[in-house]
Write a protein that holds these residues in place. Structure first.
Motif, PDB file in Angstrom:
ATOM      1  N   LEU A 191       0.795  -1.228   0.000  1.00 30.67           N
ATOM      2  CA  LEU A 191       0.000   0.000   0.000  1.00 30.67           C
ATOM      3  C   LEU A 191       0.831   1.283   0.000  1.00 30.67           C
ATOM      4  O   LEU A 191       0.264   2.377   0.031  1.00 30.67           O
ATOM      5  CB  LEU A 191      -0.943  -0.001   1.207  1.00 30.67           C
ATOM      6  N   ASP A 192       2.143   1.165  -0.058  1.00 25.84           N
ATOM      7  CA  ASP A 192       2.984   2.368   0.009  1.00 25.84           C
ATOM      8  C   ASP A 192       2.655   3.388  -1.089  1.00 25.84           C
ATOM      9  O   ASP A 192       2.563   4.594  -0.808  1.00 25.84           O
ATOM     10  CB  ASP A 192       4.460   1.987  -0.065  1.00 25.84           C
ATOM     11  N   PRO A 193       2.472   2.968  -2.358  1.00 26.47           N
ATOM     12  CA  PRO A 193       2.163   3.968  -3.384  1.00 26.47           C
ATOM     13  C   PRO A 193       0.862   4.725  -3.121  1.00 26.47           C
ATOM     14  O   PRO A 193       0.772   5.927  -3.394  1.00 26.47           O
ATOM     15  CB  PRO A 193       2.070   3.136  -4.664  1.00 26.47           C
ATOM     16  N   TYR A 194      -0.153   4.045  -2.567  1.00 27.83           N
ATOM     17  CA  TYR A 194      -1.423   4.712  -2.270  1.00 27.83           C
ATOM     18  C   TYR A 194      -1.223   5.779  -1.192  1.00 27.83           C
ATOM     19  O   TYR A 194      -1.830   6.857  -1.248  1.00 27.83           O
ATOM     20  CB  TYR A 194      -2.468   3.708  -1.807  1.00 27.83           C
ATOM     21  N   ARG A 195      -0.402   5.478  -0.202  1.00 19.87           N
ATOM     22  CA  ARG A 195      -0.146   6.452   0.866  1.00 19.87           C
ATOM     23  C   ARG A 195       0.472   7.719   0.294  1.00 19.87           C
ATOM     24  O   ARG A 195       0.105   8.829   0.676  1.00 19.87           O
ATOM     25  CB  ARG A 195       0.768   5.833   1.930  1.00 19.87           C
ATOM     26  N   VAL A 196       1.414   7.539  -0.632  1.00 22.29           N
ATOM     27  CA  VAL A 196       2.049   8.699  -1.264  1.00 22.29           C
ATOM     28  C   VAL A 196       1.028   9.491  -2.073  1.00 22.29           C
ATOM     29  O   VAL A 196       0.929  10.716  -1.962  1.00 22.29           O
ATOM     30  CB  VAL A 196       3.228   8.259  -2.156  1.00 22.29           C
ATOM     31  N   ILE A 197       0.261   8.793  -2.901  1.00 19.39           N
ATOM     32  CA  ILE A 197      -0.730   9.464  -3.749  1.00 19.39           C
ATOM     33  C   ILE A 197      -1.746  10.225  -2.902  1.00 19.39           C
ATOM     34  O   ILE A 197      -2.069  11.386  -3.183  1.00 19.39           O
ATOM     35  CB  ILE A 197      -1.439   8.443  -4.656  1.00 19.39           C
ATOM     36  N   LEU A 198      -2.247   9.604  -1.856  1.00 20.11           N
ATOM     37  CA  LEU A 198      -3.278  10.234  -1.027  1.00 20.11           C
ATOM     38  C   LEU A 198      -2.738  11.437  -0.255  1.00 20.11           C
ATOM     39  O   LEU A 198      -3.495  12.362   0.065  1.00 20.11           O
ATOM     40  CB  LEU A 198      -3.895   9.209  -0.078  1.00 20.11           C
ATOM     41  N   ARG A 199      -1.450  11.443   0.027  1.00 18.47           N
ATOM     42  CA  ARG A 199      -0.851  12.634   0.664  1.00 18.47           C
ATOM     43  C   ARG A 199      -0.789  13.812  -0.299  1.00 18.47           C
ATOM     44  O   ARG A 199      -0.819  14.973   0.117  1.00 18.47           O
ATOM     45  CB  ARG A 199       0.561  12.314   1.167  1.00 18.47           C
ATOM     46  N   GLU A 200      -0.709  13.529  -1.583  1.00 17.90           N
ATOM     47  CA  GLU A 200      -0.470  14.574  -2.577  1.00 17.90           C
ATOM     48  C   GLU A 200      -1.720  15.032  -3.314  1.00 17.90           C
ATOM     49  O   GLU A 200      -1.705  16.086  -3.958  1.00 17.90           O
ATOM     50  CB  GLU A 200       0.520  14.048  -3.637  1.00 17.90           C
ATOM     51  N   ILE A 201      -2.801  14.292  -3.229  1.00 21.66           N
ATOM     52  CA  ILE A 201      -3.853  14.400  -4.232  1.00 21.66           C
ATOM     53  C   ILE A 201      -4.963  15.396  -3.913  1.00 21.66           C
ATOM     54  O   ILE A 201      -5.745  15.763  -4.805  1.00 21.66           O
ATOM     55  CB  ILE A 201      -4.459  12.988  -4.477  1.00 21.66           C
ATOM     56  N   ASN A 202      -5.067  15.855  -2.688  1.00 21.98           N
ATOM     57  CA  ASN A 202      -6.262  16.602  -2.283  1.00 21.98           C
ATOM     58  C   ASN A 202      -6.537  17.811  -3.167  1.00 21.98           C
ATOM     59  O   ASN A 202      -7.678  18.040  -3.591  1.00 21.98           O
ATOM     60  CB  ASN A 202      -6.153  17.043  -0.829  1.00 21.98           C
ATOM     61  N   ASP A 203      -5.528  18.594  -3.472  1.00 18.73           N
ATOM     62  CA  ASP A 203      -5.751  19.792  -4.287  1.00 18.73           C
ATOM     63  C   ASP A 203      -5.760  19.489  -5.785  1.00 18.73           C
ATOM     64  O   ASP A 203      -5.916  20.393  -6.602  1.00 18.73           O
ATOM     65  CB  ASP A 203      -4.706  20.866  -3.976  1.00 18.73           C
ATOM     66  N   LYS A 204      -5.597  18.210  -6.150  1.00 19.96           N
ATOM     67  CA  LYS A 204      -5.643  17.809  -7.558  1.00 19.96           C
ATOM     68  C   LYS A 204      -7.015  17.296  -7.965  1.00 19.96           C
ATOM     69  O   LYS A 204      -7.335  17.257  -9.154  1.00 19.96           O
ATOM     70  CB  LYS A 204      -4.598  16.712  -7.838  1.00 19.96           C
TER      71      LYS A 204
END
Length: 298
Positions: free
Chosen positions: A229-242
């Motif tokens: 699940l590491d890639p999802y954690r990274v994506i979810l940290r970055e994605i809110n304003d996208k």
């Protein structure tokens, strides 16, 4: 002819129809030996299904037998059929593939079906595909939404090149921008739909992978860390304003991971229901979140 694929018949007597059976018999370790043999024979003869049927009672030439035998030997060693032929169909589109990208899987089509079920084809959408690989997801989506524009991202320069080839191959290059970079880093602006099929094989699951996967497909597109699940954690940290305020987020994952991934998505945005996506066999295959008006929880 080498012993590992002995046709057992004189070259001037081998019929096209018999070649499929003999090729299949030479592939006992394949999950689909007859299909593999049929696809490889079509590739060897440079023909399609109709051409194969039309030639079923014809004899193969010596050169055709040699080409077919060579392809069968490659498959016997575990090389995936899609890498041998260099193409794979997904969502009725054809994609060029090589060992720089994962082979598109039919199970991933449930992600496309999810977006189609939640958005109208006539909508003017901006769609992002994170970790695009071959570009199969973004191409499939853009082909279904004629007013949409797409942006696809991949860290691998080779994958970016392949995805651009496939966008052009499917006459979609004018509506898809393909960028090199890590997850959301290259994205500018907001998106109505964000879709991703990141690496999600856990360390434990990696031990269960078949040889034709682990020996040929890129590990960087398969392995997702200890729990996958590491890639999802990274994506979810970055994605809110996208993601727009009424945007749709769609992830593919492994069938054992949906509960854990669903919780990660709830932690990302607990204001809207999180849903599970099933593949064609009814097995859990992904997780999504829809911020569209009317979906918000009370």
């Amino acid at each position: 002819m080498p012993d590992d694929f002995d046709l057992g018949i004189a070259s001037d007597q081998l019929l096209v129809g018999d070649a499929i059976s003999k090729g299949a018999k030479a592939l006992p370790d394949s999950n689909s030996p007859r299909l593999d043999a049929r696809v490889l024979l079509k590739f060897a003869l440079q023909t399609d299904d109709a051409g194969l049927i039309g030639r079923s009672r014809e004899r193969l030439s010596e050169q055709e037998i040699e080409r077919f035998a060579h392809l069968i030997r490659r498959r016997q060693k575990g090389e995936p059929v899609a890498y041998i032929t260099g193409v794979k169909e997904f969502w009725s589109l054809e994609f060029a593939v090589d060992q720089s990208v994962l082979i598109p899987r039919e199970d991933s089509e449930c992600l496309i079906e999810t977006v189609l079920a939640r958005r109208q084809r006539t909508e003017n959408l901006r769609i992002a595909d994170l970790g695009t690989g071959s570009g199969c997801l973004i191409c499939a989506l853009i082909s279904e939404f004629p007013q949409a524009q797409g942006v696809a991202v991949d860290l691998s320069p080779a994958a970016v090149k392949t995805a651009r080839t496939n966008a052009a191959k499917n006459a979609l290059a004018d509506r898809i921008e393909i960028l090199e970079g890590s997850w959301t880093e290259p994205l500018r602006g907001q998106f109505d739909v964000i879709i991703a099929n990141p690496p999600y094989i856990s360390d434990e699951e990696a031990k269960e992978l078949s040889d034709d996967v682990i020996d040929y497909e890129p590990s960087s597109a398969l392995l997702g860390g200890h729990d996958g699940l590491d890639p999802y954690r990274v994506i979810l940290r970055e994605i809110n304003d996208k993601l727009t305020s009424d945007g749709l987020l769609v992830f593919e994952c492994g069938y054992r991971q949906t509960d854990a991934l669903a919780q990660l998505v709830r932690d990302f945005d607990g204001n809207y229901p999180v849903f599970t996506i099933n593949d064609l066999s009814g097995r859990p295959r992904g997780v999504g979140l829809d911020r569209r008006k009317g979906q918000k929880k009370d």
